[in-house]
Design a protein around this motif. Structure first.
Motif, mmCIF file in Angstrom:
data_model
loop_
_atom_site.group_PDB
_atom_site.id
_atom_site.type_symbol
_atom_site.label_atom_id
_atom_site.label_comp_id
_atom_site.label_asym_id
_atom_site.label_seq_id
_atom_site.Cartn_x
_atom_site.Cartn_y
_atom_site.Cartn_z
ATOM 1 N N VAL A 256 46.711 75.373 78.432
ATOM 2 C CA VAL A 256 47.515 75.036 77.255
ATOM 3 C C VAL A 256 48.862 74.472 77.684
ATOM 4 O O VAL A 256 49.347 73.486 77.118
ATOM 5 N N ASN A 257 49.469 75.078 78.710
ATOM 6 C CA ASN A 257 50.748 74.569 79.216
ATOM 7 C C ASN A 257 50.606 73.168 79.796
ATOM 8 O O ASN A 257 51.479 72.318 79.607
ATOM 9 N N GLU A 258 49.507 72.912 80.506
ATOM 10 C CA GLU A 258 49.268 71.578 81.056
ATOM 11 C C GLU A 258 49.112 70.547 79.942
ATOM 12 O O GLU A 258 49.636 69.433 80.031
ATOM 13 N N VAL A 259 48.405 70.924 78.888
ATOM 14 C CA VAL A 259 48.234 70.019 77.744
ATOM 15 C C VAL A 259 49.580 69.761 77.078
ATOM 16 O O VAL A 259 49.907 68.619 76.726
ATOM 17 N N ALA A 260 50.389 70.806 76.911
ATOM 18 C CA ALA A 260 51.719 70.655 76.292
ATOM 19 C C ALA A 260 52.599 69.722 77.121
ATOM 20 O O ALA A 260 53.315 68.881 76.566
ATOM 21 N N GLU A 261 52.535 69.858 78.438
ATOM 22 C CA GLU A 261 53.313 68.978 79.303
ATOM 23 C C GLU A 261 52.864 67.531 79.158
ATOM 24 O O GLU A 261 53.689 66.603 79.120
ATOM 25 N N GLU A 262 51.573 67.312 79.087
ATOM 26 C CA GLU A 262 51.045 65.956 78.932
ATOM 27 C C GLU A 262 51.456 65.373 77.583
ATOM 28 O O GLU A 262 51.801 64.189 77.491
ATOM 29 N N ILE A 263 51.459 66.181 76.560
ATOM 30 C CA ILE A 263 51.903 65.714 75.238
ATOM 31 C C ILE A 263 53.367 65.330 75.285
ATOM 32 O O ILE A 263 53.774 64.309 74.730
ATOM 33 N N ASP A 264 54.174 66.143 75.965
ATOM 34 C CA ASP A 264 55.597 65.826 76.102
ATOM 35 C C ASP A 264 55.803 64.515 76.853
ATOM 36 O O ASP A 264 56.735 63.761 76.552
ATOM 37 N N LYS A 265 54.953 64.231 77.832
ATOM 38 C CA LYS A 265 55.060 62.958 78.561
ATOM 39 C C LYS A 265 54.689 61.785 77.657
ATOM 40 O O LYS A 265 55.323 60.748 77.684
ATOM 41 N N GLN A 266 53.624 61.970 76.874
ATOM 42 C CA GLN A 266 53.142 60.890 76.013
ATOM 43 C C GLN A 266 54.042 60.661 74.809
ATOM 44 O O GLN A 266 54.196 59.538 74.353
ATOM 45 N N PHE A 267 54.632 61.712 74.289
ATOM 46 C CA PHE A 267 55.463 61.640 73.095
ATOM 47 C C PHE A 267 56.800 62.319 73.363
ATOM 48 O O PHE A 267 57.031 63.439 72.920
ATOM 49 N N PRO A 268 57.682 61.656 74.076
ATOM 50 C CA PRO A 268 58.963 62.286 74.407
ATOM 51 C C PRO A 268 59.805 62.502 73.151
ATOM 52 O O PRO A 268 59.724 61.735 72.191
ATOM 53 N N GLU A 269 60.606 63.530 73.188
ATOM 54 C CA GLU A 269 61.509 63.861 72.075
ATOM 55 C C GLU A 269 62.645 62.847 72.060
ATOM 56 O O GLU A 269 63.384 62.732 73.030
ATOM 57 N N THR A 270 62.793 62.118 70.963
ATOM 58 C CA THR A 270 63.832 61.089 70.877
ATOM 59 C C THR A 270 64.995 61.537 70.008
ATOM 60 O O THR A 270 65.921 60.780 69.784
ATOM 61 N N GLU A 271 64.961 62.738 69.526
ATOM 62 C CA GLU A 271 65.995 63.210 68.626
ATOM 63 C C GLU A 271 66.776 64.343 69.274
ATOM 64 O O GLU A 271 66.191 65.298 69.768
ATOM 65 N N MET A 272 68.083 64.211 69.276
ATOM 66 C CA MET A 272 68.953 65.264 69.798
ATOM 67 C C MET A 272 69.749 65.826 68.651
ATOM 68 O O MET A 272 70.235 65.082 67.799
ATOM 69 N N GLU A 273 69.891 67.130 68.599
ATOM 70 C CA GLU A 273 70.658 67.760 67.537
ATOM 71 C C GLU A 273 71.787 68.587 68.136
ATOM 72 O O GLU A 273 71.590 69.281 69.131
ATOM 73 N N PHE A 274 72.977 68.476 67.503
ATOM 74 C CA PHE A 274 74.124 69.284 67.887
ATOM 75 C C PHE A 274 74.597 69.991 66.630
ATOM 76 O O PHE A 274 74.792 69.352 65.592
ATOM 77 N N ILE A 275 74.798 71.270 66.707
ATOM 78 C CA ILE A 275 75.265 72.036 65.555
ATOM 79 C C ILE A 275 76.602 72.663 65.906
ATOM 80 O O ILE A 275 76.737 73.349 66.920
ATOM 81 N N ASP A 276 77.595 72.436 65.048
ATOM 82 C CA ASP A 276 78.921 72.994 65.238
ATOM 83 C C ASP A 276 79.029 74.272 64.413
ATOM 84 O O ASP A 276 79.002 74.233 63.188
#
Length: 146
Positions: free
Chosen positions: A103-123
């Motif tokens: 499951v971890n290997e699959v999650a890593e592969e998904i992260d490679k294929q679909f990188p997170e493009t959104e960054m959030e900062f909360i004050d």
């Protein structure tokens, strides 16, 4: 010989009459085709052995109805529960470790294929907080109450 007649038999803690009543009650819960099948296959509610056999068969039909009503997810959980009966704790732990690794290997592969493009900062410095979100080089601002 007279002692045999004097002893009362029971099945799962029920007397002959109690098993007969349970059969009648449960048999009425069955689908009509199953009731006909029981009759055609000589499952009777008279005679100790017949009553016990009939009880077990009716119980089997009712169990099958329960399984028919389960969702696919519930069926998998039930199958897993049944399968785990035949495994040792060590085998179950080994399986869970292998599954976790995959499951971890699959999650890593998904992260490679679909990188997170959104960054959030909360004050969190104020009662009314401003949440900064950066999407594809655009800045958007939202006020969020926490």
């Amino acid at each position: 010989m007279s002692d045999q007649k004097g002893k009362k038999r029971n099945f799962r803690g029920m007397s002959y009459r109690a098993v007969q009543l349970a059969n009648s009650k449960n048999r009425s819960k069955l689908h009509e085709k199953d009731q006909i099948w029981l009759k055609e296959n000589f499952y009777k509610n008279i005679g100790w052995d017949n009553v016990v056999n009939s009880y077990q068969k009716v119980e089997e039909f009712i169990d099958n109805y329960y399984i028919e009503e389960l969702t696919l997810e519930e069926l998998f959980i039930e199958a897993d529960r049944i399968g785990n009966k035949y495994l040792t704790n060590q085998e179950i732990n080994e399986y869970n470790q292998r599954l976790s690794k995959e499951v971890n290997e699959v999650a890593e592969e998904i992260d490679k294929q679909f990188p997170e493009t959104e960054m959030e900062f909360i004050d969190f410095s104020q009662n009314t907080n401003i949440k900064y979100t950066k999407k594809h080089n655009q800045k958007t601002y939202r006020t969020v109450k926490l």
